[in-house]
Design a protein around this motif. Structure first.
Motif, PDB file in Angstrom:
ATOM      1  N   THR A   8      -7.430  -0.599  -1.608  1.00 50.35           N
ATOM      2  CA  THR A   8      -6.826   0.484  -0.840  1.00 50.35           C
ATOM      3  C   THR A   8      -7.356   0.502   0.590  1.00 50.35           C
ATOM      4  OG1 THR A   8      -8.445   2.025  -1.735  1.00 50.35           O
ATOM      5  CG2 THR A   8      -6.293   1.966  -2.801  1.00 50.35           C
ATOM      6  N   GLN A  11      -5.594  -2.163   3.154  1.00 52.84           N
ATOM      7  CA  GLN A  11      -4.196  -2.082   3.560  1.00 52.84           C
ATOM      8  C   GLN A  11      -4.044  -2.427   5.037  1.00 52.84           C
ATOM      9  OE1 GLN A  11      -2.483   1.635   2.317  1.00 52.84           O
ATOM     10  NE2 GLN A  11      -2.095   0.841   0.283  1.00 52.84           N
ATOM     11  N   ASN A  31       0.677  -2.795   0.142  1.00 54.84           N
ATOM     12  CA  ASN A  31       0.471  -1.777  -0.876  1.00 54.84           C
ATOM     13  C   ASN A  31      -0.156  -2.400  -2.114  1.00 54.84           C
ATOM     14  OD1 ASN A  31       0.539   0.699  -2.048  1.00 54.84           O
ATOM     15  ND2 ASN A  31       2.767   0.843  -2.204  1.00 54.84           N
ATOM     16  N   CYS A  32      -0.817  -1.569  -2.916  1.00 56.93           N
ATOM     17  CA  CYS A  32      -1.339  -2.003  -4.215  1.00 56.93           C
ATOM     18  C   CYS A  32      -1.268  -0.818  -5.169  1.00 56.93           C
ATOM     19  CB  CYS A  32      -2.762  -2.518  -4.092  1.00 56.93           C
ATOM     20  SG  CYS A  32      -3.950  -1.251  -3.668  1.00 56.93           S
ATOM     21  N   ASP A  33      -1.288  -1.101  -6.467  1.00 57.60           N
ATOM     22  CA  ASP A  33      -1.270  -0.024  -7.452  1.00 57.60           C
ATOM     23  C   ASP A  33      -2.428  -0.202  -8.429  1.00 57.60           C
ATOM     24  OD1 ASP A  33      -0.512  -2.017  -9.216  1.00 57.60           O
ATOM     25  OD2 ASP A  33       1.544  -1.313  -9.461  1.00 57.60           O
TER      26      ASP A  33
END
Length: 124
Positions: A8, A11, A31-33
């Motif tokens: 996070t 980014q 983006n990442c999850d």
């Protein structure tokens, strides 16, 4: 350091991603999850042999196919410092009382006289 907190913080930073099949992707993280699925922009993809290249505008990578990620060393240092600072703030803001769970009372006291000696017992 947790990997997701590092991602996070990464980014809009450049990174290299190597996949389990040997392909590499260089681009900027969009983006990442929580499953470590990531989206990169301005991507340069290289085949496993390293002799073919593709330029992609954007690329979505499933987290389970990632072998490793490489982020700038400066970012690692920055995230470590932020986590240490947050931990120190958390330690200092927990209050000044001594003892745990309400204060420095003896075990078994709940404000009234102590009854029994072990456990909660049956009495009123």
């Amino acid at each position: 350091m947790l990997p997701l907190s590092l991602l996070t913080a990464a980014q809009n930073k450049p990174m290299l991603v190597e996949l389990k099949n040997g392909e590499t992707l260089n681009g900027h993280l969009v983006n990442c999850d929580n499953f470590m699925n990531i989206t990169l922009r301005e991507v340069y993809q290289t085949n496993p042999d390293g002799d073919r290249f593709w330029k992609l505008k954007e690329c979505y990578i499933r987290g389970s196919t990632i072998k490793y990620l490489r982020v700038p060393d400066v970012l690692l240092d920055t995230v470590k410092e932020e986590q240490n600072r947050a931990r120190d703030v958390g330690r200092n803001s927990r209050g000044g009382h001594i003892g745990g769970r309400g204060g420095p009372r003896a075990r078994g006291t709940r404000g009234g006289p102590m009854r029994g000696g072990r456990g909660r017992g049956r009495g009123a």
